[in-house]
Design a protein around this motif. Structure first.
Motif, PDB file in Angstrom:
ATOM      1  N   LEU A 213      57.437  16.469  52.997  1.00  0.00           N
ATOM      2  CA  LEU A 213      57.908  17.473  52.040  1.00  0.00           C
ATOM      3  C   LEU A 213      57.534  17.116  50.610  1.00  0.00           C
ATOM      4  O   LEU A 213      57.946  17.787  49.676  1.00  0.00           O
ATOM      5  CB  LEU A 213      59.428  17.607  52.148  1.00  0.00           C
ATOM      6  N   GLU A 214      56.765  16.055  50.428  1.00  0.00           N
ATOM      7  CA  GLU A 214      56.391  15.576  49.101  1.00  0.00           C
ATOM      8  C   GLU A 214      55.861  16.730  48.239  1.00  0.00           C
ATOM      9  O   GLU A 214      54.965  17.472  48.650  1.00  0.00           O
ATOM     10  CB  GLU A 214      55.319  14.488  49.256  1.00  0.00           C
ATOM     11  N   GLY A 215      56.437  16.871  47.046  1.00  0.00           N
ATOM     12  CA  GLY A 215      55.926  17.868  46.112  1.00  0.00           C
ATOM     13  C   GLY A 215      56.507  19.259  46.285  1.00  0.00           C
ATOM     14  O   GLY A 215      56.224  20.159  45.507  1.00  0.00           O
ATOM     15  N   GLU A 216      57.328  19.469  47.320  1.00  0.00           N
ATOM     16  CA  GLU A 216      57.951  20.787  47.506  1.00  0.00           C
ATOM     17  C   GLU A 216      59.074  20.986  46.484  1.00  0.00           C
ATOM     18  O   GLU A 216      59.606  20.024  45.932  1.00  0.00           O
ATOM     19  CB  GLU A 216      58.548  20.896  48.917  1.00  0.00           C
TER      20      GLU A 216
ATOM     21  N   PRO B  81      69.406  11.009  45.838  1.00  0.00           N
ATOM     22  CA  PRO B  81      68.968  10.259  47.025  1.00  0.00           C
ATOM     23  C   PRO B  81      68.070  11.092  47.929  1.00  0.00           C
ATOM     24  O   PRO B  81      67.080  10.583  48.459  1.00  0.00           O
ATOM     25  CB  PRO B  81      70.283   9.902  47.724  1.00  0.00           C
ATOM     26  N   PHE B  82      68.386  12.370  48.087  1.00  0.00           N
ATOM     27  CA  PHE B  82      67.557  13.250  48.913  1.00  0.00           C
ATOM     28  C   PHE B  82      66.167  13.391  48.308  1.00  0.00           C
ATOM     29  O   PHE B  82      65.155  13.330  49.003  1.00  0.00           O
ATOM     30  CB  PHE B  82      68.225  14.619  49.030  1.00  0.00           C
ATOM     31  N   GLU B  83      66.134  13.558  46.990  1.00  0.00           N
ATOM     32  CA  GLU B  83      64.839  13.713  46.329  1.00  0.00           C
ATOM     33  C   GLU B  83      64.000  12.450  46.478  1.00  0.00           C
ATOM     34  O   GLU B  83      62.787  12.507  46.646  1.00  0.00           O
ATOM     35  CB  GLU B  83      65.042  14.056  44.845  1.00  0.00           C
ATOM     36  N   GLU B  84      64.698  11.286  46.420  1.00  0.00           N
ATOM     37  CA  GLU B  84      63.953  10.038  46.567  1.00  0.00           C
ATOM     38  C   GLU B  84      63.427   9.867  47.982  1.00  0.00           C
ATOM     39  O   GLU B  84      62.339   9.350  48.204  1.00  0.00           O
ATOM     40  CB  GLU B  84      64.840   8.850  46.175  1.00  0.00           C
ATOM     41  N   CYS B  85      64.205  10.302  48.956  1.00  0.00           N
ATOM     42  CA  CYS B  85      63.795  10.203  50.360  1.00  0.00           C
ATOM     43  C   CYS B  85      62.578  11.061  50.644  1.00  0.00           C
ATOM     44  O   CYS B  85      61.638  10.634  51.296  1.00  0.00           O
ATOM     45  CB  CYS B  85      64.922  10.687  51.271  1.00  0.00           C
TER      46      CYS B  85
ATOM     47  N   GLY C   5      60.870  13.385  48.355  1.00  0.00           N
ATOM     48  CA  GLY C   5      59.928  13.817  47.331  1.00  0.00           C
ATOM     49  C   GLY C   5      60.081  15.276  46.961  1.00  0.00           C
ATOM     50  O   GLY C   5      59.261  15.843  46.250  1.00  0.00           O
ATOM     51  N   VAL C   6      61.143  15.914  47.464  1.00  0.00           N
ATOM     52  CA  VAL C   6      61.394  17.313  47.115  1.00  0.00           C
ATOM     53  C   VAL C   6      62.035  17.373  45.730  1.00  0.00           C
ATOM     54  O   VAL C   6      62.843  16.526  45.374  1.00  0.00           O
ATOM     55  CB  VAL C   6      62.336  17.958  48.158  1.00  0.00           C
TER      56      VAL C   6
END
Lengths: 459, 306
Positions: free
Chosen positions: A58-61, A83-87, A89-90
């Motif tokens: 999901l990187e970059g979404e 934490p979700f964003e770090e996991c 990349g969203v």
């Protein structure tokens, strides 16, 4: 003045306008380019990334979130996504507005729907599902909800047998605020049953004081605090089954049991011996703004005030909330029996408007106990979730801890605020105005409920 | 060009009219400077200012006082604090300077675009004869009747389809659309007021439409443009509905939208509104005070005949 001088001046004017246009253009570029920052304060806890890996890379979404939760309660939300964003990349973009209910409909109708919206009324969710905008929740989210939430919560996120929206935050409404210090000084005990509460009220009234203060004023929503009173008593006196039938209009709105419940409310709210401490007579209940109605507790001219846990934000700054503080709350006691009182409450639900993997992954994250605990850690007072995986110690305020304990108590019956479930013209209209005139004009209980019954939309 | 302002030949009877106007003006002046008129004016001014004054006092009161008593209790129990302003300016998640810039970025083009277009259209309606002119003019002004609320959803759909949603263009275009009918009407009426002989003289001297527009009409139109500019500026600056619908993405949100959200999710921070109102009021107040003489003159010139 000669033509020439005029001409020069208009040239200057035109030049000025040109500069303004150019400046405006620059401003737009800058702002478009600089968006997407924020969320510097990262939550310190790590989470397990595995559940989100099955949604793919999901990187970059980007996931956009639209809610009714505005400053200052929005920052903990934004922080809890880190934490979700770090996991994954969203990039989660948060946007809150007090005009959420109206604007969400405008946006979905014009094809500009956000990815996810936090919807505080199951009725609005049902409307959006009916218009075909909301997509069902992914299986992973549903599994989380089944594991960590009481059955009744899942029910409220379900429309026509299909599960759409996981519960998010929650608030408990069945609370009575009081001053622990004043109770201790006078030697009063916290009542465990409704009869004890009435006896205590009479005891206080006998000293010449008014035990209760109340206010149902709220601008064009005046009357809603009275609906909570009625719902709480129906839930206690007639029971959850009758409550459900009443809210779904399977029994008439003016059923004798509902009339009885409203009369029970009237024994407090319309009793000149009991109200309105520090504020005036019975009529002043209708004219006092709900946010100011409990303030007399602070100066001792009022003893008890029934209002939701979120009222803690309305106490003036510096008021200490807690069992040994300036104010605290006890659960509104049950009627006719001892034991765990039922809980009336509200909450938000996360509805998704598309089934992109990033959106689904984020939905799943929001329904997880990990998120609930991180959110609890970064939030100040005033946030609770009914997620049973929430560790009560992560909550900061004693009233939030009390709410969470009630939500997690398997004995406690939970019901969603009925006026949010009824059709809008009743639950956010006629019922408010009728209950206001019930107090302000001393309209009879039967007449009030019959008028609401007659106004119920035929369908 | 060496044109001078043409000297009008005295028309018989004009001296007469002027004399009557003169005495009427004198009478009006006498009546308006009388003591009772002054007293009435002062009373009205005071009545008009009291709520604003109360708001100003409220904005400096501590939270608990605001919630418990009215602003008049400030006289018996004076307590000043600037906490509210602190909270408004620095307390929010969004930087207030950004909001100010957003409001300006929204407002300036939303004033310039409709005025520019309306000037051209008004000139054509006033001085270029073409077939169906009056029908078209009535049609344009009739658009004024359309309430802007009914256009919100269709417009937003168009913006979304054309990929404009989320940028400033949506607000600029919407405000321009909503302003154009009235702008064209006002400026057209004002242009019609200008004596035809002036335009004809310029035409005799060989001036084309462009020259007439820029050198004859534009200088005379300055008060009308300024008046409409002020009008439009205040409307756009104070607008909530249009920006809420079109500009509510976090990067484009103006001051008014933030002000509306300032009371908190459940309205518990409403005591901040007085301070917020004064912060938002500063710019329109400056604009209005600076340009008010145009405002009065321009409005009269555009609408009242004779």
């Amino acid at each position: 003045m000669t033509m020439r001088a005029r001409g020069r001046r208009s040239a200057v004017l035109a030049g000025g306008l040109g500069v303004a246009l150019v400046l405006a253009g620059c401003g737009a570029d800058e702002i478009d380019g600089g968006g997407g920052g924020g969320a510097e304060a990262a939550a310190d806890s790590e989470i397990d990334c595995a559940p989100y890996e099955e949604f793919g890379d999901l990187e970059g979404e980007t996931v956009t979130v639209y809610t009714s939760i505005v400053d200052p309660e929005d920052q903990p939300h934004i922080d809890s996504y880190v934490p979700f964003e770090e996991c994954t990349g969203v990039d989660v973009q948060y946007e809150g507005s007090r005009e959420f209910e109206a604007q969400l409909v405008v946006r979905t109708q014009s094809g500009n729907a956000p990815d996810i919206a936090f919807i505080p009324q199951p009725g609005l969710l049902a409307n959006l599902v009916a218009s075909g905008d909301v997509v069902p929740a992914p299986d992973q989210t549903e599994a989380n909800v089944e594991e960590y939430w009481d059955e009744s919560w899942k029910e409220y996120g379900t429309v026509d047998g299909e599960f759409y929206a996981a519960p998010l935050g929650a608030n408990a409404k069945s609370f009575v605020w009081y001053s622990p210090a004043a109770f201790e000084e006078a030697g009063y005990e916290i009542p465990q049953t409704w009869d004890e509460m009435i006896a205590l009220s009479e005891e206080i009234a006998a000293t010449g004081a008014k035990p209760w203060c109340a206010g149902i004023g709220s601008g064009d929503a005046t009357g809603w605090p009275a609906t909570d009173w009625l719902e709480d008593v129906v839930l206690r006196q007639a029971g959850p089954e009758v409550y459900d039938q009443w809210v779904n209009h399977e029994i008439p709105f003016n059923d004798p049991r509902i009339v009885e419940a409203l009369n029970t409310v009237g024994e407090i709210l319309k009793n000149p011996d009991f109200v309105n401490g520090g504020l005036g007579d019975v009529q002043s209940v209708a004219s006092t703004a709900f946010d100011d109605a409990a303030l007399p507790i602070l100066d001792g001219s009022c003893w008890m005030h029934r209002q939701a846990s979120f009222y803690q934000a309305n106490w003036p700054e510096g008021t200490e909330i807690g069992e040994d503080g300036d104010v605290f709350a006890f659960p509104l006691p049950p009627i006719g029996s001892e034991g765990t009182p039922p809980v009336l409450g509200g909450g938000e639900f996360t509805a998704a408007f598309n089934d992109d993997p990033a959106t689904q992954a984020f939905q799943t994250y929001l329904s997880s106990p990990e998120w609930a605990n991180i959110k609890a850690q970064v939030s100040g007072p005033g946030w609770v979730s009914a997620n049973t995986g929430l560790d009560v110690d992560n909550l900061e305020s004693p009233i939030d801890q009390l709410s969470a304990e009630l939500f997690q108590d398997p004995e406690a019956v939970f019901r969603f605020d009925g006026s949010d479930l009824m059709p809008g013209e009743i639950g956010a209209g006629r019922l408010w105005t009728e209950l206001t005139s019930w107090i302000a004009n001393d309209k009879a209980s039967e007449a009030v409920l019959t008028d609401v019954e007659n106004a119920w939309p035929a369908s | 060009m060496t044109t001078t302002t043409p000297v009008m030949a005295p028309v018989p009877g004009e001296a007469d009219t002027r004399g009557r106007v003169h005495s009427r003006a004198e009478r009006a002046q006498k009546r308006l400077t009388s003591r009772t008129a002054s007293v009435a004016a002062i009373v009205i001014a005071v009545l008009w200012t009291v709520p604003t004054f109360g708001l100003l006092l409220t904005s400096f009161r501590p939270e608990l006082d605001i919630r418990r008593s009215g602003w008049w209790s400030m006289f018996t129990d004076p307590q000043f604090t600037v906490d509210n302003y602190n909270q408004v300016l620095y307390g929010g998640g969004t930087d207030f300077a950004t909001l100010f810039v957003n409001s300006l970025v929204i407002t300036l083009p939303s004033v310039v675009i409709p005025i520019t277009l309306a000037l051209l259209a008004a000139y054509a309606f006033a001085w270029i004869p073409f077939k169906g002119r009056s029908v078209l003019f009535v049609a344009v002004f009739a658009l004024q009747i359309v309430p802007l609320q009914v256009t919100l959803i269709p417009l937003l759909s168009l913006y979304v389809d054309s990929g404009l949603a989320g940028s400033f263009w949506t607000v600029w275009l919407s405000h321009s659309m909503f302003a154009l009918p009235l702008a064209i009407f006002l400026l057209h009426n004002f242009m019609r007021e200008i004596p035809p002989s002036l335009v004809e003289a310029a035409r005799m001297d060989g001036a084309g439409h462009v020259k007439i527009f820029f050198q004859v009409l534009l200088p005379l139109l300055t008060p009308a443009i300024a008046a409409f500019g002020v009008f439009q500026f205040l409307w756009v600056w104070n607008d909530l509905l249009v920006s809420l619908t079109f500009a509510s993405s976090p990067d484009t949100v103006p001051l008014t939208v933030r002000l509306a959200d300032m009371v908190g999710s459940r309205g518990s921070d409403w005591y901040l509104l007085a301070a917020g109102a004064f912060v938002a009021m500063v710019v329109p107040l400056i604009v209005f005070v600076a340009l008010q003489r145009f405002f009065v003159r321009g409005l009269l010139a555009g609408s009242v005949k004779g």
